[in-house]
Design an enzyme around this catalytic site. Structure first.
Site, PDB file in Angstrom:
ATOM      1  CB  SER A  62      21.132  14.576  22.190  1.00 19.91           C
ATOM      2  OG  SER A  62      20.907  14.843  23.555  1.00 19.91           O
TER       3      SER A  62
HETATM    4  N1  SAM Z   1      20.194  17.636  24.792  1.00 17.83           N
HETATM    5  C1  SAM Z   1      21.452  18.109  25.267  1.00 17.83           C
HETATM    6  C2  SAM Z   1      22.298  18.598  24.122  1.00 17.83           C
HETATM    7  O1  SAM Z   1      21.791  18.671  23.005  1.00 17.83           O
HETATM    8  O2  SAM Z   1      23.465  18.921  24.372  1.00 17.83           O
HETATM    9  C3  SAM Z   1      22.207  17.012  25.961  1.00 17.83           C
HETATM   10  C4  SAM Z   1      21.743  16.795  27.329  1.00 17.83           C
HETATM   11  S1  SAM Z   1      22.797  15.703  28.209  1.00 17.83           S
HETATM   12  C5  SAM Z   1      22.463  14.190  27.424  1.00 17.83           C
HETATM   13  C6  SAM Z   1      21.924  15.613  29.751  1.00 17.83           C
HETATM   14  C7  SAM Z   1      22.124  16.808  30.620  1.00 17.83           C
HETATM   15  O3  SAM Z   1      21.256  16.685  31.762  1.00 17.83           O
HETATM   16  C8  SAM Z   1      23.528  16.946  31.186  1.00 17.83           C
HETATM   17  O4  SAM Z   1      24.059  18.189  30.845  1.00 17.83           O
HETATM   18  C9  SAM Z   1      23.334  16.815  32.697  1.00 17.83           C
HETATM   19  O5  SAM Z   1      24.223  17.613  33.457  1.00 17.83           O
HETATM   20  C10 SAM Z   1      21.901  17.276  32.863  1.00 17.83           C
HETATM   21  N2  SAM Z   1      21.283  16.827  34.110  1.00 17.83           N
HETATM   22  C11 SAM Z   1      21.385  15.626  34.743  1.00 17.83           C
HETATM   23  N3  SAM Z   1      20.661  15.622  35.873  1.00 17.83           N
HETATM   24  C12 SAM Z   1      20.073  16.853  35.964  1.00 17.83           C
HETATM   25  C13 SAM Z   1      19.204  17.470  36.907  1.00 17.83           C
HETATM   26  N4  SAM Z   1      18.785  16.846  38.016  1.00 17.83           N
HETATM   27  N5  SAM Z   1      18.801  18.744  36.683  1.00 17.83           N
HETATM   28  C14 SAM Z   1      19.215  19.428  35.569  1.00 17.83           C
HETATM   29  N6  SAM Z   1      20.061  18.888  34.645  1.00 17.83           N
HETATM   30  C15 SAM Z   1      20.465  17.624  34.828  1.00 17.83           C
END
Ligand code: SAM
Length: 214
Positions: A62
């Site tokens: 992010s």
């Molecule tokens: N805040 C994080 C960082 O600082 O790196 C970035 C998060 S990224 C924008 C969103 C994450 O949510 C991804 O790694 C994705 O694989 C995960 N994600 C998506 N759907 C999900 C689910 N159903 N359960 C758990 N994780 C999930």
């Protein structure tokens, strides 16, 4: 390199202040966490630019401003238990871990989680507990949590998640209000779901939550 990093870091902190982040605790946590550690080596030189960056598997770390905004919105005092859905690189998790008692975090992509766990180890962050799996349903076995943070765009923040947060706890989540628009929502939990307080923190752009239940 170290010197260069500290100048870029100082510029980033000033930039975040100018964008409205006012919590010294949040800014200091952002300053302490080495963002380059969470990035593939070809992106290290961009670590302190205020942008999201690719971390592989079509996912992103992010933007620092969004990490700061979401963290500030949780109004942390230091003693909270937080549930995070979407560990990603582990950067947001690490910032939260410096400002709370414990962070539980769920990630569906195993290699990302493995990488995040290795970063937590290097930084000696021992108050983070992770699970590999689908976070759509939250982590009901460990509920209630003081706060909930969702780091992928979700279509509905409904009872299944909100019932896992304590009275007066906060849920922060990017909600896909239409196929083209996501809004960051802050929900303060009250005694009944009808009494919860919903605030809009602006337009955001997150990767979608992917779930077999969705
Ligand atoms: N805040 C994080 C960082 O600082 O790196 C970035 C998060 S990224 C924008 C969103 C994450 O949510 C991804 O790694 C994705 O694989 C995960 N994600 C998506 N759907 C999900 C689910 N159903 N359960 C758990 N994780 C999930």
């Amino acid at each position: 390199m170290l010197y260069e990093n500290s100048i870029q870091k100082a510029n980033l902190i000033m930039n975040l202040r100018s964008m409205g982040i006012s919590s010294n605790n949040v800014l200091s946590a952002i300053e302490k966490v080495p963002r380059e550690l969470f990035l593939p080596s070809n992106f290290h030189s961009y670590a302190y630019e205020n942008n999201p960056l690719p971390i592989g598997f079509e996912q992103t770390i992010s933007q620092p401003y969004i990490v700061a905004l979401m963290t500030e919105a949780l109004e942390l005092k230091g003693n909270e238990i937080i549930l995070e859905i979407g560990t990603g690189s582990g950067y947001q998790t690490s910032v939260l871990s410096l400002l709370s008692r414990r962070v539980y975090s769920i990630e569906r992509i195993k290699p990302l989680l493995v990488n995040a766990l290795s970063c937590f180890k290097k930084l000696k962050l021992t108050n983070i507990v992770c699970d590999h799996g689908d976070g759509f349903l939250g982590w009901p076995k460990l509920a209630p949590f003081d706060h909930l943070i969702v780091t992928c765009a979700i279509k509905n923040v409904d009872d299944r998640l909100l019932n896992q947060v304590r009275f007066n706890g906060i849920c922060i989540a990017p909600v896909a209000v239409s196929p083209k628009e996501q809004r960051l929502k802050k929900i303060t939990i009250k005694d009944k779901r009808d009494n919860d307080i919903w605030e809009d923190l602006g337009r955001v752009s997150f990767v979608p939550l992917i779930s077999e239940y969705d």
